[in-house]
Every structure is written in structure tokens, then in C-alpha cells.
Design a protein around this motif. Sequence first.
Motif, PDB file in Angstrom:
ATOM      1  N   HIS A  55       0.907  -1.267  -0.046  1.00 27.90           N
ATOM      2  CA  HIS A  55       0.023   0.022   0.079  1.00 27.90           C
ATOM      3  C   HIS A  55       0.960   1.074   0.141  1.00 27.90           C
ATOM      4  CE1 HIS A  55      -4.265   1.425   0.611  1.00 27.90           C
ATOM      5  NE2 HIS A  55      -3.447   2.486   0.719  1.00 27.90           N
ATOM      6  N   THR A  56       1.964   1.176   0.524  1.00 24.00           N
ATOM      7  CA  THR A  56       2.972   2.362   0.736  1.00 24.00           C
ATOM      8  C   THR A  56       3.333   3.049  -0.823  1.00 24.00           C
ATOM      9  OG1 THR A  56       3.735   1.342   2.553  1.00 24.00           O
ATOM     10  CG2 THR A  56       5.088   3.092   1.599  1.00 24.00           C
TER      11      THR A  56
ATOM     12  N   ALA B  23      -1.978  -7.190   4.156  1.00 22.73           N
ATOM     13  CA  ALA B  23      -0.621  -7.941   4.468  1.00 22.73           C
ATOM     14  C   ALA B  23      -0.045  -7.521   5.740  1.00 22.73           C
ATOM     15  CB  ALA B  23       0.447  -7.781   3.022  1.00 22.73           C
ATOM     16  N   VAL B  24      -0.182  -6.326   5.955  1.00 21.59           N
ATOM     17  CA  VAL B  24       0.487  -5.794   7.240  1.00 21.59           C
ATOM     18  C   VAL B  24      -0.284  -6.168   8.410  1.00 21.59           C
ATOM     19  CG1 VAL B  24       1.025  -3.888   8.642  1.00 21.59           C
ATOM     20  CG2 VAL B  24       1.524  -3.659   6.145  1.00 21.59           C
TER      21      VAL B  24
ATOM     22  N   ASP C 234     -11.832  -4.998  10.004  1.00 25.32           N
ATOM     23  CA  ASP C 234     -11.667  -4.744   8.777  1.00 25.32           C
ATOM     24  C   ASP C 234     -13.299  -4.476   7.993  1.00 25.32           C
ATOM     25  OD1 ASP C 234      -9.148  -5.179   6.398  1.00 25.32           O
ATOM     26  OD2 ASP C 234     -11.147  -4.944   5.615  1.00 25.32           O
ATOM     27  N   LYS C 235     -13.210  -3.439   7.031  1.00 21.31           N
ATOM     28  CA  LYS C 235     -14.597  -3.311   6.456  1.00 21.31           C
ATOM     29  C   LYS C 235     -14.816  -4.340   5.281  1.00 21.31           C
ATOM     30  CE  LYS C 235     -12.822  -0.040   3.284  1.00 21.31           C
ATOM     31  NZ  LYS C 235     -12.886   1.475   2.570  1.00 21.31           N
TER      32      LYS C 235
ATOM     33  N   LYS D 184     -12.251 -10.537   4.456  1.00 17.98           N
ATOM     34  CA  LYS D 184     -10.800 -10.456   5.336  1.00 17.98           C
ATOM     35  C   LYS D 184     -10.976 -11.505   6.622  1.00 17.98           C
ATOM     36  CE  LYS D 184      -8.160  -8.462   2.633  1.00 17.98           C
ATOM     37  NZ  LYS D 184      -7.505  -7.151   2.528  1.00 17.98           N
TER      38      LYS D 184
ATOM     39  N   CYS E 180      -3.306  -0.612  11.107  1.00 16.64           N
ATOM     40  CA  CYS E 180      -2.784  -1.016   9.887  1.00 16.64           C
ATOM     41  C   CYS E 180      -3.649  -0.755   8.821  1.00 16.64           C
ATOM     42  CB  CYS E 180      -2.306  -2.534  10.055  1.00 16.64           C
ATOM     43  SG  CYS E 180      -1.600  -3.167  11.472  1.00 16.64           S
TER      44      CYS E 180
ATOM     45  N   ILE F 294       0.944   1.753  12.543  1.00 15.12           N
ATOM     46  CA  ILE F 294       1.856   1.124  11.346  1.00 15.12           C
ATOM     47  C   ILE F 294       1.474   1.747   9.969  1.00 15.12           C
ATOM     48  CG2 ILE F 294       2.795  -0.857  10.274  1.00 15.12           C
ATOM     49  CD1 ILE F 294       1.778  -2.446  12.721  1.00 15.12           C
TER      50      ILE F 294
ATOM     51  N   THR G 181       0.160   4.196   7.080  1.00 13.88           N
ATOM     52  CA  THR G 181       0.686   5.256   6.663  1.00 13.88           C
ATOM     53  C   THR G 181      -0.423   6.366   6.125  1.00 13.88           C
ATOM     54  OG1 THR G 181       2.582   4.147   5.843  1.00 13.88           O
ATOM     55  CG2 THR G 181       2.512   6.436   5.398  1.00 13.88           C
TER      56      THR G 181
ATOM     57  N   SER H 139       5.456   3.131  14.297  1.00 12.16           N
ATOM     58  CA  SER H 139       6.598   1.990  14.093  1.00 12.16           C
ATOM     59  C   SER H 139       6.839   1.906  12.806  1.00 12.16           C
ATOM     60  CB  SER H 139       5.932   0.571  14.743  1.00 12.16           C
ATOM     61  OG  SER H 139       7.051  -0.481  14.157  1.00 12.16           O
TER      62      SER H 139
ATOM     63  N   PHE I 218       8.744  -0.629   9.919  1.00  9.12           N
ATOM     64  CA  PHE I 218       9.202  -1.997   9.716  1.00  9.12           C
ATOM     65  C   PHE I 218       8.934  -2.849  10.919  1.00  9.12           C
ATOM     66  CE2 PHE I 218      12.896  -4.991   8.002  1.00  9.12           C
ATOM     67  CZ  PHE I 218      11.752  -5.601   7.160  1.00  9.12           C
TER      68      PHE I 218
HETATM   69  P1  NAD Z   1      -3.983  -2.954   2.058  1.00  5.51           P
HETATM   70  O1  NAD Z   1      -4.350  -2.059   1.446  1.00  5.51           O
HETATM   71  O2  NAD Z   1      -3.492  -4.313   1.587  1.00  5.51           O
HETATM   72  O3  NAD Z   1      -4.743  -3.423   3.416  1.00  5.51           O
HETATM   73  C1  NAD Z   1      -5.328  -2.203   4.318  1.00  5.51           C
HETATM   74  C2  NAD Z   1      -6.514  -2.964   4.793  1.00  5.51           C
HETATM   75  O4  NAD Z   1      -7.548  -2.098   5.520  1.00  5.51           O
HETATM   76  C3  NAD Z   1      -7.781  -3.656   3.802  1.00  5.51           C
HETATM   77  O5  NAD Z   1      -8.053  -4.915   4.240  1.00  5.51           O
HETATM   78  C4  NAD Z   1      -8.977  -2.693   3.930  1.00  5.51           C
HETATM   79  O6  NAD Z   1     -10.044  -3.247   3.767  1.00  5.51           O
HETATM   80  C5  NAD Z   1      -9.104  -2.203   5.342  1.00  5.51           C
HETATM   81  N1  NAD Z   1      -9.424  -0.834   5.510  1.00  5.51           N
HETATM   82  C6  NAD Z   1      -9.172   0.515   4.890  1.00  5.51           C
HETATM   83  N2  NAD Z   1      -9.720   1.179   5.318  1.00  5.51           N
HETATM   84  C7  NAD Z   1     -10.822   0.655   5.976  1.00  5.51           C
HETATM   85  C8  NAD Z   1     -11.670   1.252   6.787  1.00  5.51           C
HETATM   86  N3  NAD Z   1     -12.228   2.524   6.999  1.00  5.51           N
HETATM   87  N4  NAD Z   1     -12.470   0.508   8.044  1.00  5.51           N
HETATM   88  C9  NAD Z   1     -11.922  -0.829   7.981  1.00  5.51           C
HETATM   89  N5  NAD Z   1     -11.027  -1.189   7.181  1.00  5.51           N
HETATM   90  C10 NAD Z   1     -10.410  -0.726   6.354  1.00  5.51           C
HETATM   91  O7  NAD Z   1      -2.526  -2.247   2.659  1.00  5.51           O
HETATM   92  P2  NAD Z   1      -1.172  -2.851   3.359  1.00  5.51           P
HETATM   93  O8  NAD Z   1      -0.103  -2.906   2.395  1.00  5.51           O
HETATM   94  O9  NAD Z   1      -1.470  -4.027   4.302  1.00  5.51           O
HETATM   95  O10 NAD Z   1      -0.657  -1.597   4.386  1.00  5.51           O
HETATM   96  C11 NAD Z   1      -1.321  -1.139   5.190  1.00  5.51           C
HETATM   97  C12 NAD Z   1      -0.797   0.123   5.730  1.00  5.51           C
HETATM   98  O11 NAD Z   1       0.717   0.018   6.217  1.00  5.51           O
HETATM   99  C13 NAD Z   1      -0.738   1.323   4.718  1.00  5.51           C
HETATM  100  O12 NAD Z   1      -0.860   2.312   5.096  1.00  5.51           O
HETATM  101  C14 NAD Z   1       0.764   1.143   4.356  1.00  5.51           C
HETATM  102  O13 NAD Z   1       1.216   2.333   3.626  1.00  5.51           O
HETATM  103  C15 NAD Z   1       1.346   1.038   5.603  1.00  5.51           C
HETATM  104  N6  NAD Z   1       2.618   0.471   5.763  1.00  5.51           N
HETATM  105  C16 NAD Z   1       3.693   0.715   6.828  1.00  5.51           C
HETATM  106  C17 NAD Z   1       4.811   0.293   6.984  1.00  5.51           C
HETATM  107  C18 NAD Z   1       5.676   0.744   8.147  1.00  5.51           C
HETATM  108  O14 NAD Z   1       6.954   0.598   8.099  1.00  5.51           O
HETATM  109  N7  NAD Z   1       5.278   1.630   9.141  1.00  5.51           N
HETATM  110  C19 NAD Z   1       5.148  -0.997   6.017  1.00  5.51           C
HETATM  111  C20 NAD Z   1       4.363  -1.185   5.392  1.00  5.51           C
HETATM  112  C21 NAD Z   1       3.275  -0.698   5.071  1.00  5.51           C
END
Ligand code: NAD
Length: 398
Positions: free
Chosen positions: A53-54, A218-219, A239-240, A244, A293, A317, A319, A341, A343
Motif C-alpha cells: 500500500h505504501t 498484508a501488514v 476490517d470493512k 478478510k 494497519c 503502522i 501510513t 513503528s 518496519f
Molecule cells: P492493504 O491496502 O493491503 O490493507 C489495508 C486493509 O485495511 C484492507 O484490508 C482494507 O479493507 C482495510 N481498511 C481500509 N480502510 C478501512 C476502514 N475505513 N475500515 C475498516 N477497514 C479498512 O494495505 P497494506 O499493504 O496491508 O498496508 C497497510 C498500511 O500500512 C498502509 O497504510 C501502508 O502504507 C502501511 N505500511 C507501513 C509500514 C511501516 O513500516 N510503518 C510498512 C508497510 C506498510
Amino acid sequence: MSEISSSCASQVITCKAAVCWGVGEECKVEDIQVEPPQKCEVRVKMLYASLCHTDIVISKGYPIPLFPRVLGHEGVGVVESVGEEVNAEDFKQGDIVIPTFVSECQECENCLSSKSNLCLKYPLTFSGLMLDGTSRMSTVKGQKMLYHLFSCSTWSEYMVVNVNFLAKLHNWGAHGTTTPPLSHASFLSCGFSTGFGAPWKEAKIERGSTVAVIGLGAVGLGAVEGARKQGAARIIGVDKNEMKREKGIAFGMTDFINPENHQSQHDQDHNKSVSELIKDCTDGMGVDYCFECTGVASFINEALVATKMGKGTAVVIGTSSSPTLQIDFLSLMSGRTLKGSMFGGLRAKTDLPILINKCMNKEMQLDELLTHEVPLTDINQAFELLKQPECVKVLIKI
Ligand code: NAD
Ligand code: ZN
């Protein structure tokens, strides 16, 4: 196919890469030039990459709009050539590697403290350039400089990376058919590992803890798996996306909340917030740890409020592209901790190899993550696929 301009590995390579030319624009798969690695760098022939997602957040210009840019920061590849100061014991031609966006020098103040995984000597960079402030990639036409993404750019047939941002996969495949496909290793470079690390290394949760994970991409699924491995008594997934539910259960989730099942169009004033729904699941107490997440900014406060008074910890976590936040003052004052956090608190040299080994020994269900696959030429389709409800990870075949 890529083409090496000469038989000598110290030459510029012309190859295909996915270039994003501006804020929110689709990627263009085009020929680029990749320079040879400098002293402490390695040039990698990418085999597989994936979409996190990032990448989407960054293609929208966050945190700094740097274009044109070769996107991608998850992937696995094989070392094609090494810089003159790279120790052969560390990396040599033919090694299978994954890029990392954090490093570990094991010498700086942060690396020596038990409190941080963010190395100061080889810092996480947002400049889109190598540590020396230059790029190793340019367009073929016009020789325009291309920005990297973090310490790498994986949506390219070849990429150059500083050795401090690289993990080696020792003996991958040595277990024969019991080893997961190499493509799975690409999921370990960012998303899943970040989630897995968060309960383990960032929050260091205790056995028997109650945990909530908001967002099961995935996160979030990594966070569920990490919490399970740390002995969490309950793991509540939020999750909405109804699909999932099944994924969360496969990773060890014990309870599922779909906030949209608790919303009424007629009585919006009485719709329950995510923190209220989590508290309802825990006799009003809240959880010991809540992991945000999704990247939805307002959920950061919800994560904090959803934790126990006096001792709960919320770990951010996801972003968010929102630069500021509203935090409920009394919840924070009542002994809760809010922590960000990167990583998942994992250290690149100390912790990531442990995770890679767990993956190789099939101790983790990485098969559950892979839902779609596209060739690099169809990279824009990957962005569309990630919007599909059944999608968790899109594998990109280079
Ligand atoms: P993704 O899009 O695969 O998953 C996000 C999940 O959140 C989805 O299942 C979605 O249905 C759910 N969601 C979104 N909006 C929602 C809402 N309003 N209500 C309920 N559920 C909701 O994303 P991902 O690849 O798992 O990444 C998740 C987040 O983590 C992203 O913001 C990404 O940028 C961030 N990230 C941060 C780091 C870090 O080091 N801090 C590393 C990787 C990813
Ligand atoms: Zn990522």
C-alpha cells in the motif's frame, strides 16, 4: 528482455522498469538505464516484486513528491554484480537477496539501544536518492534522472542498492519441495514482515495479551500472525471487507469485527466507533495492544482509545497522508501509550534473518497472502487488483 551493453558487468544496463511520472499518474513501463554499482553497492537482477500500500501512497506524492520515479520496494532478486568494496563473504554474484528499507550498522546510538530499529549511520531515506545523494537510474531518452524509492526500486529488471539495505536468503530451495516458492520471499521485504514485527519487536507483547488489529491487509495479517506467535490470548481483527474474516482466521485471529455491519443509515448518531466495538468485545475494558494497519488517520485515535486504561499501547503502522491528528487527551493522559513503528521494529541484520528462516521452514502461512499475479508490463493492473475485495498480495513477475 534486458540487454547488457557489454559482457563486462561494470557497464550500464538498459532494461525495462515501471516509471511513475507525476502525482497519481499511472506507471509507464519503459526502457531505463541502470548504472553499475559503486563501492559499497550491489546491482540486483529482480525476479519477483510485489505491491505494498505504501507504493500507492508514494505514487500520490506522499511524503515528498519526487518524480519521475521507479516505484516498488518489495521484491526478491539475484546479485548480478558487486561494487569494489563489497566483501565477497557478504554478497557475491548469484546470491539471492531481498531489499530492506531499514538498515542496521550495529554501531550507532540507535542500533546500540534496545529501543530502536532505525539506524542513524545508514538512515531510512525519503530523498529518493542513494546515500551519496545521487541516483543510479536514468531514462534512455534524454538521460533524465530517475528517483529511487527508499533505498531501492524493485519494479525494474535491474536495480542498484547499498549493501546495508539488503538481506541474503541463505540456502533458499535447499529444503527441496518443502521450501516455499521463491516468490513468497518478496512479501518479506516490507508489508508482512512489518506487521509480524510489530507485536514481537515493537510492542514486545506478553503471553496472554489481548490484541486488536485494525486493517487486515498484508501488514495487518502479519500483525495477527506475529501476535499469535507471541502467545496472544485473543486477537480481534477489524476490517470493512468481509472477505478478510476468513483470511484473518487462517492467521490466528479469534474474533472479527466488520464496522460496516454495525452502521445504521437511519440512526447515524448512534453508530458505534471502532474503539467502542473493540471494547464491546472485551467487557468494556479494551485491549492490551492495538495495531493500526489501515492508514486511515482517524483510526489512530480509535486504536489508542480501544486500549486498556492505565497500561494499553497503540502502535501506528498504517501510513496516513494526513500531516496532523486529533488525539483524545483524557485517553492519552490515562496511562495509555501511543507509538509509531517503521518496519515493525525489526532490525535488518538481527531480526529479519529469523523471519526469513521461519518462512523457509514454512512456519508461516505465506501461501494465504498470494492472491494475484501480473507481469511487470501489467503493473497498473496490480493497482486495480489491490482494490478487489479478495485481493491481499499481487505478485509482480519481472
Ligand atoms: P492493504 O491496502 O493491503 O490493507 C489495508 C486493509 O485495511 C484492507 O484490508 C482494507 O479493507 C482495510 N481498511 C481500509 N480502510 C478501512 C476502514 N475505513 N475500515 C475498516 N477497514 C479498512 O494495505 P497494506 O499493504 O496491508 O498496508 C497497510 C498500511 O500500512 C498502509 O497504510 C501502508 O502504507 C502501511 N505500511 C507501513 C509500514 C511501516 O513500516 N510503518 C510498512 C508497510 C506498510
Ligand atoms: Zn511497504
